[in-house]
Design a protein around this motif. Structure first.
Motif, PDB file in Angstrom:
ATOM      1  N   UNK A   1       0.830  -1.205   0.000  1.00 15.62           N
ATOM      2  CA  UNK A   1       0.000   0.000   0.000  1.00 15.62           C
ATOM      3  C   UNK A   1       0.866   1.256   0.000  1.00 15.62           C
ATOM      4  N   UNK A   2       2.050   1.168   0.577  1.00 12.95           N
ATOM      5  CA  UNK A   2       2.940   2.331   0.609  1.00 12.95           C
ATOM      6  C   UNK A   2       3.744   2.458  -0.687  1.00 12.95           C
ATOM      7  N   UNK A   3       4.039   1.330  -1.313  1.00 12.72           N
ATOM      8  CA  UNK A   3       4.884   1.335  -2.513  1.00 12.72           C
ATOM      9  C   UNK A   3       4.155   0.719  -3.713  1.00 12.72           C
ATOM     10  N   UNK A   4       2.980   1.289  -4.066  1.00 14.64           N
ATOM     11  CA  UNK A   4       2.193   0.677  -5.143  1.00 14.64           C
ATOM     12  C   UNK A   4       2.898   0.695  -6.498  1.00 14.64           C
ATOM     13  N   UNK A   5       3.701   1.727  -6.746  1.00 16.14           N
ATOM     14  CA  UNK A   5       4.355   1.816  -8.050  1.00 16.14           C
ATOM     15  C   UNK A   5       5.511   0.818  -8.145  1.00 16.14           C
ATOM     16  N   UNK A   6       6.251   0.674  -7.059  1.00 14.57           N
ATOM     17  CA  UNK A   6       7.301  -0.358  -7.026  1.00 14.57           C
ATOM     18  C   UNK A   6       6.660  -1.718  -7.273  1.00 14.57           C
ATOM     19  N   UNK A   7       5.518  -1.944  -6.608  1.00 18.35           N
ATOM     20  CA  UNK A   7       4.820  -3.224  -6.769  1.00 18.35           C
ATOM     21  C   UNK A   7       4.404  -3.432  -8.222  1.00 18.35           C
ATOM     22  N   UNK A   8       3.861  -2.385  -8.825  1.00 17.66           N
ATOM     23  CA  UNK A   8       3.423  -2.502 -10.218  1.00 17.66           C
ATOM     24  C   UNK A   8       4.614  -2.784 -11.144  1.00 17.66           C
ATOM     25  N   UNK A   9       5.767  -2.198 -10.818  1.00 19.75           N
ATOM     26  CA  UNK A   9       6.954  -2.368 -11.662  1.00 19.75           C
ATOM     27  C   UNK A   9       7.446  -3.818 -11.668  1.00 19.75           C
ATOM     28  N   UNK A  10       7.415  -4.458 -10.508  1.00 14.47           N
ATOM     29  CA  UNK A  10       7.994  -5.805 -10.422  1.00 14.47           C
ATOM     30  C   UNK A  10       6.931  -6.897 -10.494  1.00 14.47           C
ATOM     31  N   UNK A  11       5.669  -6.514 -10.386  1.00 14.98           N
ATOM     32  CA  UNK A  11       4.590  -7.504 -10.432  1.00 14.98           C
ATOM     33  C   UNK A  11       4.263  -8.013  -9.038  1.00 14.98           C
TER      34      UNK A  11
ATOM     35  N   UNK B   1       3.478 -10.980  -7.673  1.00 19.19           N
ATOM     36  CA  UNK B   1       4.114 -12.176  -7.087  1.00 19.19           C
ATOM     37  C   UNK B   1       5.536 -11.891  -6.646  1.00 19.19           C
ATOM     38  N   UNK B   2       6.279 -11.233  -7.528  1.00 24.19           N
ATOM     39  CA  UNK B   2       7.662 -10.906  -7.184  1.00 24.19           C
ATOM     40  C   UNK B   2       7.699  -9.979  -5.972  1.00 24.19           C
ATOM     41  N   UNK B   3       6.786  -8.996  -5.962  1.00 28.12           N
ATOM     42  CA  UNK B   3       6.756  -8.059  -4.844  1.00 28.12           C
ATOM     43  C   UNK B   3       6.511  -8.789  -3.526  1.00 28.12           C
TER      44      UNK B   3
ATOM     45  N   UNK C   1       7.205 -11.882  -2.708  1.00 31.60           N
ATOM     46  CA  UNK C   1       8.392 -12.633  -2.275  1.00 31.60           C
ATOM     47  C   UNK C   1       9.467 -11.694  -1.738  1.00 31.60           C
ATOM     48  N   UNK C   2       9.628 -10.575  -2.426  1.00 24.96           N
ATOM     49  CA  UNK C   2      10.641  -9.594  -2.023  1.00 24.96           C
ATOM     50  C   UNK C   2      10.261  -8.970  -0.671  1.00 24.96           C
ATOM     51  N   UNK C   3       8.974  -8.656  -0.516  1.00 20.68           N
ATOM     52  CA  UNK C   3       8.503  -8.053   0.737  1.00 20.68           C
ATOM     53  C   UNK C   3       8.706  -9.016   1.900  1.00 20.68           C
ATOM     54  N   UNK C   4       8.534 -10.311   1.628  1.00 18.57           N
ATOM     55  CA  UNK C   4       8.708 -11.303   2.687  1.00 18.57           C
ATOM     56  C   UNK C   4      10.158 -11.305   3.176  1.00 18.57           C
ATOM     57  N   UNK C   5      11.097 -11.228   2.247  1.00 15.70           N
ATOM     58  CA  UNK C   5      12.512 -11.162   2.623  1.00 15.70           C
ATOM     59  C   UNK C   5      12.762  -9.898   3.442  1.00 15.70           C
ATOM     60  N   UNK C   6      12.193  -8.784   2.986  1.00 13.68           N
ATOM     61  CA  UNK C   6      12.406  -7.502   3.667  1.00 13.68           C
ATOM     62  C   UNK C   6      11.851  -7.534   5.091  1.00 13.68           C
ATOM     63  N   UNK C   7      10.603  -7.969   5.245  1.00 15.12           N
ATOM     64  CA  UNK C   7       9.968  -7.841   6.565  1.00 15.12           C
ATOM     65  C   UNK C   7      10.601  -8.782   7.576  1.00 15.12           C
ATOM     66  N   UNK C   8      11.169  -9.901   7.111  1.00 14.54           N
ATOM     67  CA  UNK C   8      11.852 -10.790   8.063  1.00 14.54           C
ATOM     68  C   UNK C   8      13.121 -10.128   8.583  1.00 14.54           C
ATOM     69  N   UNK C   9      13.790  -9.390   7.722  1.00 14.60           N
ATOM     70  CA  UNK C   9      15.024  -8.712   8.144  1.00 14.60           C
ATOM     71  C   UNK C   9      14.726  -7.383   8.836  1.00 14.60           C
ATOM     72  N   UNK C  10      13.646  -6.737   8.434  1.00  8.83           N
ATOM     73  CA  UNK C  10      13.322  -5.400   8.965  1.00  8.83           C
ATOM     74  C   UNK C  10      11.863  -5.327   9.385  1.00  8.83           C
ATOM     75  N   UNK C  11      11.475  -6.069  10.413  1.00  7.19           N
ATOM     76  CA  UNK C  11      10.077  -5.938  10.867  1.00  7.19           C
ATOM     77  C   UNK C  11       9.838  -4.516  11.361  1.00  7.19           C
ATOM     78  N   UNK C  12       8.579  -4.086  11.426  1.00  6.44           N
ATOM     79  CA  UNK C  12       8.300  -2.721  11.905  1.00  6.44           C
ATOM     80  C   UNK C  12       8.927  -2.516  13.280  1.00  6.44           C
TER      81      UNK C  12
END
Lengths: 302, 259
Positions: B55-65, B67-69, B71-82
């Motif tokens: 919801x914060x990065x809709x354009x990034x999401x649209x750029x990578x699609x 499904x890819x977003x 998977x990428x978000x999952x990697x990010x949130x595990x390393x950088x939870x809120x």
């Protein structure tokens, strides 16, 4: 955008303070969603109060706060926290509590409520309401945290019964006894989420009607209703998920009726946070809850 | 994880890392598999955080699609939870994460695009202030302009990127063709929210440091002399932006404009 420019000049407010009684009315309310703003204002008579998640209004300014100011002129407000982590092992986040205190001061809500759950640990906020063990150390901690919230906000808070999917070996209290004891020691009121009762009772093999029968209803100042989703555990038993993504389930209405029979009419929120429907659908759910309240009231009078 | 770690430490660890076993205290009434029930929490946490990031990065999401977003978000949130219940801040480190995330290394513009979306969110939630309108500048004596010291809007994010994040973002909103954008061109812009809507005002290169200087308190005349040579020709446009865009909330005239 639909908020006129002049609304940004609404300051704080104490507004509503003269117009509405200090407690939530015995009516049905809905969780406010930004896409419903215009209809909500235009059809304000259909909705008894609104509830918002406190954490969504902790920015410094802009549209969310301007809208809440405008709504506050027209509705009693229930401020519902989802991020305090009252069941957490660590002390409460004082910075977060200060933000909450500012919101309470500015919007003077009729009610502030939070969950018997935790969400923060080791500086990670997990964005979910996680379960606590019902044991003596947890009880002492929860009481301490509720005390801290009430003294910081200078008001009573309501504590909400959770929906849970697992239990803990070390739990030595029944959930209701645990909640009753927290309320007794801290002086907090209770928010009874009837959908959570259905979810947790089903998920732990208990009778939801017995839960309502045993609950300290004299402390209940608000009720939540919402929709659940359904799955199965590894043995094929029903596992209900507190999804807030659909209408109140048909089997929750009789449980609500049984609750009202004990509490009498009490402020009741329709919670629908995901796959949010049109305003009209929420207003219809709210009307159904109010019809249940009227039926109880007239039955009691008869 | 140490056996002495608290229940919530181990619960937290197992939520974010599916390789970590569910704490042995977790149980079920009927002897069903606690791990399968625990997975409800794991799913709630992961899905809600992925949705919040999208919801914060809709354009990034649209750029990578999508499904890819995910998977990428999952990697990010595990390393950088809120780090706070203020979910309006979750993802502040996402642009830096993208800059170091090998699978998107070929999309060199992606971190800048994410920075732009993060800046838009900051502007959206920033403090309110009433902007000056062009008429508010009408009475200014042109001779006094070099001494003009301005206070800029609290929502202002001065944006400067090595890639064409502004044009890419605009194209995604339907303003211009995506194929027509050369992503490897630096761009600058003001991102601000005069009332409720966030505006993106493109600047000529060098304009970002001009507004940085004004915000730091440099009088207009001095900020103008500090412009890079290639940006100096754009001074009228920059002053026009200062007056027209709503970026200014007050001004004063400083008498002594000498160094």
């Amino acid at each position: 955008m639909t908020v006129p420019r002049h609304l940004s000049s609404f300051g704080a407010e104490g507004f509503g303070a003269g117009r509405f009684p200090p407690e939530l009315p015995a009516r049905a309310g809905i969780g406010f969603k930004p896409q419903h703003f215009d209809e909500l204002i235009a059809q304000a008579h259909r909705i008894g109060f609104i509830e918002v998640h406190a954490e969504n209004y902790m920015g410094d300014g802009g549209l969310p706060l301007a809208r809440l100011s405008a709504l506050r002129e027209r509705f009693p407000l229930s401020l519902h926290g989802v991020g305090l982590s009252i069941g957490g092992e660590a002390p409460l986040n004082e910075e977060h509590l200060a933000r909450l205190a500012r919101l309470v001061e500015r919007f003077a809500p009729q009610s502030f409520s939070e969950h018997l759950a935790w969400s923060t640990h080791d500086d990670a906020y997990l964005n979910d309401l996680l379960p606590v063990a019902y044991d003596a150390p947890t009880l002492a901690r929860v009481v301490e945290h509720v005390d801290r919230v009430q003294s910081r906000l200078k008001r009573q808070m309501l504590l909400e019964n959770p929906s849970t999917y697992v239990a803990f070996r070390q739990s030595s209290y029944d959930e209701i006894d645990f909640i009753r004891e927290v309320a007794r020691r801290s002086g907090c009121g209770l928010l009874l989420d009837v959908n959570n009762v259905m979810v947790s009772a089903t998920n732990h093999g208990r009778n939801p009607f017995q839960y309502i029968k045993d609950f300290p209803v004299e402390l209940v100042k608000e009720i939540h209703l919402g929709g659940y989703a359904e799955a199965q555990d590894s043995l094929g038993a029903r596992l209900l998920i507190d999804a807030h993504d659909s209408a109140v389930a048909e089997d929750v209405w009789p449980l609500y009726r049984a609750t009202l029979a004990r509490t009498g009419p009490v402020a009741t929120l329709i919670e629908w946070d995901n796959d949010v429907p049109d305003f009209a659908v929420l207003a219809t759910e709210a009307a159904r809850a109010e019809a249940e309240m009227r039926a109880i009231a007239s039955g009691a009078a008869a | 994880m140490s056996l002495n770690a608290s229940l919530q430490s181990r619960f937290r660890q197992a939520l974010l890392d599916p390789e970590t076993a569910v704490p042995p205290e977790v149980t079920s009434w009927n002897g069903s598999d606690p791990a399968q029930r625990f997975a409800v929490y794991r799913n709630n946490v992961t899905v809600s955080l992925i949705e919040a990031l999208g919801a914060t990065f809709p354009t990034v999401k649209a750029m990578v699609g999508e499904d890819f977003f995910r998977d990428m978000a999952r990697v990010y949130l595990r390393a950088h939870p809120p780090s706070s219940p203020m979910m309006v801040r979750f993802g502040e480190s996402f642009p830096d994460f993208l800059a170091g995330f090998a699978p998107v290394a070929t999309l060199a513009y992606l971190p800048d695009l994410a920075r732009l979306e993060a800046a838009r969110r900051r502007a959206f939630h920033a403090a309110d202030a009433a902007s000056l309108s062009p008429e508010d500048f009408a009475s200014l004596d042109p001779a006094a302009l070099p001494g003009l010291v301005v206070t800029l809007h609290p929502s202002l994010q001065v944006f400067s990127a090595r890639h064409a994040a502004v044009s890419l973002w605009a194209a995604h909103q339907g303003q211009g063709a995506l194929e027509a954008v050369d992503p490897h061109v630096p761009e600058e812009a003001l991102i601000l929210r005069p009332i409720y809507e966030v505006d993106i005002v493109p600047l000529p290169l060098g304009g970002a440091s001009f507004f940085d200087d004004l915000r730091a308190g440099y009088p207009l005349g001095e900020a103008a002399t500090r412009l890079a040579p290639e940006a100096a020709a754009h001074l009228p446009l920059l002053i026009n932006t200062l007056v027209q865009s709503g970026v200014t909330i007050s001004y004063a005239i400083q008498k002594d404009t000498g160094p």
